[in-house]
Every structure is written in C-alpha cells, then in structure tokens.
Design a protein around this motif. Structure first.
Motif, PDB file in Angstrom:
ATOM      1  N   TYR A 105       5.624  10.349   2.046  1.00  0.00           N
ATOM      2  CA  TYR A 105       5.501   9.136   0.932  1.00  0.00           C
ATOM      3  C   TYR A 105       5.703   7.790   2.140  1.00  0.00           C
ATOM      4  N   ASN A 106       4.553   7.032   2.133  1.00  0.00           N
ATOM      5  CA  ASN A 106       4.521   5.653   2.810  1.00  0.00           C
ATOM      6  C   ASN A 106       4.447   4.510   2.058  1.00  0.00           C
ATOM      7  N   ILE A 107       5.328   3.511   2.355  1.00  0.00           N
ATOM      8  CA  ILE A 107       5.408   2.172   1.606  1.00  0.00           C
ATOM      9  C   ILE A 107       5.073   1.130   2.733  1.00  0.00           C
ATOM     10  N   ILE A 108       3.848   0.649   2.653  1.00  0.00           N
ATOM     11  CA  ILE A 108       3.295  -0.003   3.646  1.00  0.00           C
ATOM     12  C   ILE A 108       3.150  -1.613   3.135  1.00  0.00           C
ATOM     13  N   ASP A 109       4.025  -2.609   3.539  1.00  0.00           N
ATOM     14  CA  ASP A 109       3.932  -3.838   2.950  1.00  0.00           C
ATOM     15  C   ASP A 109       2.955  -4.638   4.039  1.00  0.00           C
ATOM     16  N   CYS A 110       1.797  -5.436   3.408  1.00  0.00           N
ATOM     17  CA  CYS A 110       0.935  -6.181   4.130  1.00  0.00           C
ATOM     18  C   CYS A 110       0.783  -7.518   3.749  1.00  0.00           C
ATOM     19  N   GLU A 111       0.785  -8.366   4.719  1.00  0.00           N
ATOM     20  CA  GLU A 111       0.512  -9.838   4.637  1.00  0.00           C
ATOM     21  C   GLU A 111      -0.519 -10.528   3.705  1.00  0.00           C
TER      22      GLU A 111
ATOM     23  N   LEU B 215       0.773  -1.077  -0.102  1.00  0.00           N
ATOM     24  CA  LEU B 215      -0.103   0.013   0.095  1.00  0.00           C
ATOM     25  C   LEU B 215       0.635   1.358   0.140  1.00  0.00           C
ATOM     26  N   ILE B 216       0.580   2.093  -0.908  1.00  0.00           N
ATOM     27  CA  ILE B 216       1.382   3.273  -0.924  1.00  0.00           C
ATOM     28  C   ILE B 216       0.357   4.513  -0.770  1.00  0.00           C
ATOM     29  N   MET B 217       0.881   5.319   0.293  1.00  0.00           N
ATOM     30  CA  MET B 217      -0.081   6.450   0.665  1.00  0.00           C
ATOM     31  C   MET B 217       0.851   7.944   0.676  1.00  0.00           C
ATOM     32  N   ILE B 218       0.271   8.703  -0.258  1.00  0.00           N
ATOM     33  CA  ILE B 218       1.032  10.003  -0.355  1.00  0.00           C
ATOM     34  C   ILE B 218       0.015  10.900   0.406  1.00  0.00           C
ATOM     35  N   ASN B 219       0.734  11.735   1.297  1.00  0.00           N
ATOM     36  CA  ASN B 219      -0.113  12.666   2.172  1.00  0.00           C
ATOM     37  C   ASN B 219       0.823  13.892   2.424  1.00  0.00           C
ATOM     38  N   HIS B 220      -0.139  15.192   2.680  1.00  0.00           N
ATOM     39  CA  HIS B 220       0.459  16.158   3.245  1.00  0.00           C
ATOM     40  C   HIS B 220       1.108  15.901   4.663  1.00  0.00           C
ATOM     41  N   ASP B 221       2.580  16.471   4.509  1.00  0.00           N
ATOM     42  CA  ASP B 221       3.212  16.375   5.862  1.00  0.00           C
ATOM     43  C   ASP B 221       2.817  16.881   6.978  1.00  0.00           C
ATOM     44  N   LYS B 222       1.988  16.012   7.910  1.00  0.00           N
ATOM     45  CA  LYS B 222       1.336  16.719   8.944  1.00  0.00           C
ATOM     46  C   LYS B 222       1.102  15.408  10.019  1.00  0.00           C
ATOM     47  N   PRO B 223       1.037  15.825  11.507  1.00  0.00           N
ATOM     48  CA  PRO B 223       1.147  14.908  12.301  1.00  0.00           C
ATOM     49  C   PRO B 223      -0.125  14.016  12.199  1.00  0.00           C
TER      50      PRO B 223
ATOM     51  N   SER C 149       5.885  -4.460   6.960  1.00  0.00           N
ATOM     52  CA  SER C 149       6.901  -3.549   7.252  1.00  0.00           C
ATOM     53  C   SER C 149       6.237  -2.239   6.835  1.00  0.00           C
ATOM     54  N   TYR C 150       7.126  -0.941   7.368  1.00  0.00           N
ATOM     55  CA  TYR C 150       6.467   0.385   7.478  1.00  0.00           C
ATOM     56  C   TYR C 150       7.549   1.218   6.816  1.00  0.00           C
ATOM     57  N   THR C 151       7.821   1.858   5.908  1.00  0.00           N
ATOM     58  CA  THR C 151       8.686   2.819   5.334  1.00  0.00           C
ATOM     59  C   THR C 151       8.009   4.202   5.305  1.00  0.00           C
ATOM     60  N   ASN C 152       8.543   5.132   5.894  1.00  0.00           N
ATOM     61  CA  ASN C 152       7.926   6.648   5.768  1.00  0.00           C
ATOM     62  C   ASN C 152       9.030   7.459   5.544  1.00  0.00           C
ATOM     63  N   GLU C 153       8.742   8.396   4.536  1.00  0.00           N
ATOM     64  CA  GLU C 153       9.833   9.604   4.300  1.00  0.00           C
ATOM     65  C   GLU C 153       9.080  10.943   4.022  1.00  0.00           C
ATOM     66  N   SER C 154       9.912  12.096   4.441  1.00  0.00           N
ATOM     67  CA  SER C 154       9.172  13.099   4.182  1.00  0.00           C
ATOM     68  C   SER C 154       9.999  14.190   3.627  1.00  0.00           C
ATOM     69  N   ASN C 155       9.829  15.015   2.700  1.00  0.00           N
ATOM     70  CA  ASN C 155      10.698  16.116   2.226  1.00  0.00           C
ATOM     71  C   ASN C 155      10.248  17.496   2.862  1.00  0.00           C
ATOM     72  N   GLY C 156       9.213  17.378   3.958  1.00  0.00           N
ATOM     73  CA  GLY C 156       8.765  18.665   4.630  1.00  0.00           C
ATOM     74  C   GLY C 156       7.464  19.251   4.194  1.00  0.00           C
ATOM     75  N   VAL C 157       7.173  18.637   3.097  1.00  0.00           N
ATOM     76  CA  VAL C 157       5.936  19.115   2.462  1.00  0.00           C
ATOM     77  C   VAL C 157       4.925  17.757   2.262  1.00  0.00           C
ATOM     78  N   VAL C 158       5.597  16.961   1.608  1.00  0.00           N
ATOM     79  CA  VAL C 158       4.863  15.524   1.240  1.00  0.00           C
ATOM     80  C   VAL C 158       5.558  14.547   2.159  1.00  0.00           C
TER      81      VAL C 158
END
Length: 279
Positions: free
Chosen positions: A247-253, A209-217, A236-245
């Motif tokens: 980007y989440n990579i969520i691997d599901c069983e 699952l890929i989720m793109i979101n505004h960078d907010k809590p 597994s869950y990988t999250n990175e941000s550039n301060g604006v966007v």
C-alpha cells in the motif's frame, strides 16, 4: 456450615491460591493497538517495567501510550527481558501461529504468557511443550480448547470483553473514524487484510496518489518512474506491506491526471490506484 466453619475453610484454602506479584517485574506487550496500549499503560500504573513492540504501529494509538513504556525495534528484544508476555495482535495469515516454538524460545526462562488476542495466534502444542520443559511457567488465555482445559498450569477465563452495550457503541464510532480517515486521506488502520499506513499531508500537497499492488519487487520504481515521466514532483512517499499487499501513499506537488493513473494501472502487479485532490 456456620460462618465460623466457612471462615476456617477459607483460611485453610488460601495456600492453594498463592501467587506472585507483578509490581517490580517486566511486562512485554506484543501489539500496540488500542487494547495493547491500555494493557501497557495499566502495567505501568501497577509499577511494572513495560516493553512494547509493534511492527506496524498506528499513530493514534502510540500517542496514547505512556512515555514510561520502552519501545523496542524487534520482538526478540522485547521477549528476552520479560517476566510476563501479553499478546494483542489481530488474526491474519502472518499472525496465525505467531506464538511458536521459536517465539517461546526467545522468551526468558520461567515467564508467563497471556493470550487475549485470538486463539489461533498461539500454537497450542508449542505452548504445552514449553510448559512441560519448564521454559514457560504458565499460560493465561480466554480461548479454551480440549488440549488446554484442565491443565494445572493453564488458566482459562471467559472471552467477554466486548459483551457490553458500550463496547458496541465504541466499535461503531471507531469504524466511522477509520472510514473517514480512509475517505479523506487514504489512511488504513486496523485492517485484517491490508497493512497499517498513515500519513497526514502538508498544506503544500496538491494531490495524493494511492497505489495498491501485489507485494513484489520493482513496484516502487515503476510508479516513481511514471510520475517522473510526467514531471510530477513527489513530496513524500510512504509504503507498507503485509507480505501479500503493498500500500503506497504518494504525495505530489501537482495534479495527477487520469491518464497517469491508467498508465500505472496497466502494469502487472498493480491492483488499483486512487487520487485524492486537496487543492
């Protein structure tokens, strides 16, 4: 003039080009993309001590980095020890003016600055002030400007690294490779408006699952709670941000249905979702 006169003039003018050797000194490379990695490796081959820093390293590039390059966790740590600082970062909102007074103050006294990234990465007024104060020994760049042309401690070279037919072919191949990585795995590399995110799924991953979101809590908690509601196990869950966007990579069983996607997308702050199925 005859050859003897020319040779005499050449010998007499040598003193005007007296410099310093780079071998044995320390080079800090800020930004370890393909160019930064090559600069770091070349510096190692020239018997330099090399320190590298990149806040969002790309795995393919790091694999090509010489093991003799010392990687550090902060830019300040890299700058403090270097006799030479070479900047190789993309131009975006976060890197515009990166080489600021604060950046230069963190450098060792009397260091040399190289900018072969993009012109606006450097605050020219800050560089000129650092040279005037003696903090910076000099600046070498291929981005000329009215303020810098003619300065005795600034060397300007032509900006033509990509001016070959081979370079154009290489850029096309790189674009294809990066597009394939995005289509197959959702990975992002070398983007100007998205963070670098890479993750290779294991053989046990059913859906990504890929989720793109505004960078907010609260965004990570939001998506994990919804997946938990539908009994979808996160591997597994990988999250990175550039301060604006973000980007989440969520691997599901197990599978992630369109119903789950829609529930995630209905929330404020979510820009888009995507599901990649491997089984």
């Amino acid at each position: 003039a005859d050859d003897a006169a020319i040779n005499e003039k050449v010998e007499a003018e040598k003193k005007n080009f007296k410099g310093i050797e780079m071998a044995g000194k320390t080079m800090a490379v800020i930004g370890l993309g393909k160019i930064g990695v090559r600069v770091a490796n070349a510096a190692v081959e020239h018997n330099m001590r090399v320190i590298g820093f990149d806040p969002f390293p790309v795995l393919d590039n790091i694999h090509d980095l010489s093991p003799q390059v010392k990687l550090v966790r902060s830019r300040k740590e890299a700058l403090a020890e270097a006799d030479f600082v070479s900047v190789h970062v993309p131009l975006n909102k976060k890197t515009t003016g990166l080489v600021s007074t604060e950046f230069l103050d963190a450098m060792a006294d009397g260091a040399l600055l190289f900018n072969y990234a993009r012109g606006p990465v450097v605050d020219e007024d800050a560089v000129l002030a650092a040279i005037a104060s003696g903090k910076l020994q000099g600046h070498i760049t291929d981005f000329p400007s009215k303020k810098m042309i003619g300065h005795e401690k600034i060397l300007i070279t032509p900006h033509l690294g990509a001016s070959t037919s081979e370079s154009e072919d290489n850029c096309a191949c790189m674009a294809v490779k990066e597009l394939m990585a995005y289509l197959e795995y959702g990975n992002i590399t070398h983007s100007v408006n998205f963070p670098n995110v890479e993750s290779i799924p294991t053989v046990w991953v059913h859906s990504r699952l890929i989720m793109i979101n505004h960078d907010k809590p609260g965004m990570i908690g939001l998506v994990t709670n919804i997946l938990g509601k539908y009994d979808i196990n996160i591997m597994s869950y990988t999250n990175e941000s550039n301060g604006v966007v973000g980007y989440n990579i969520i691997d599901c069983e197990g599978p992630v249905s369109r119903e789950v996607q829609q529930e995630i997308e209905e929330n404020e702050g979510v820009i888009r979702t995507r599901v990649i199925t491997f089984k």
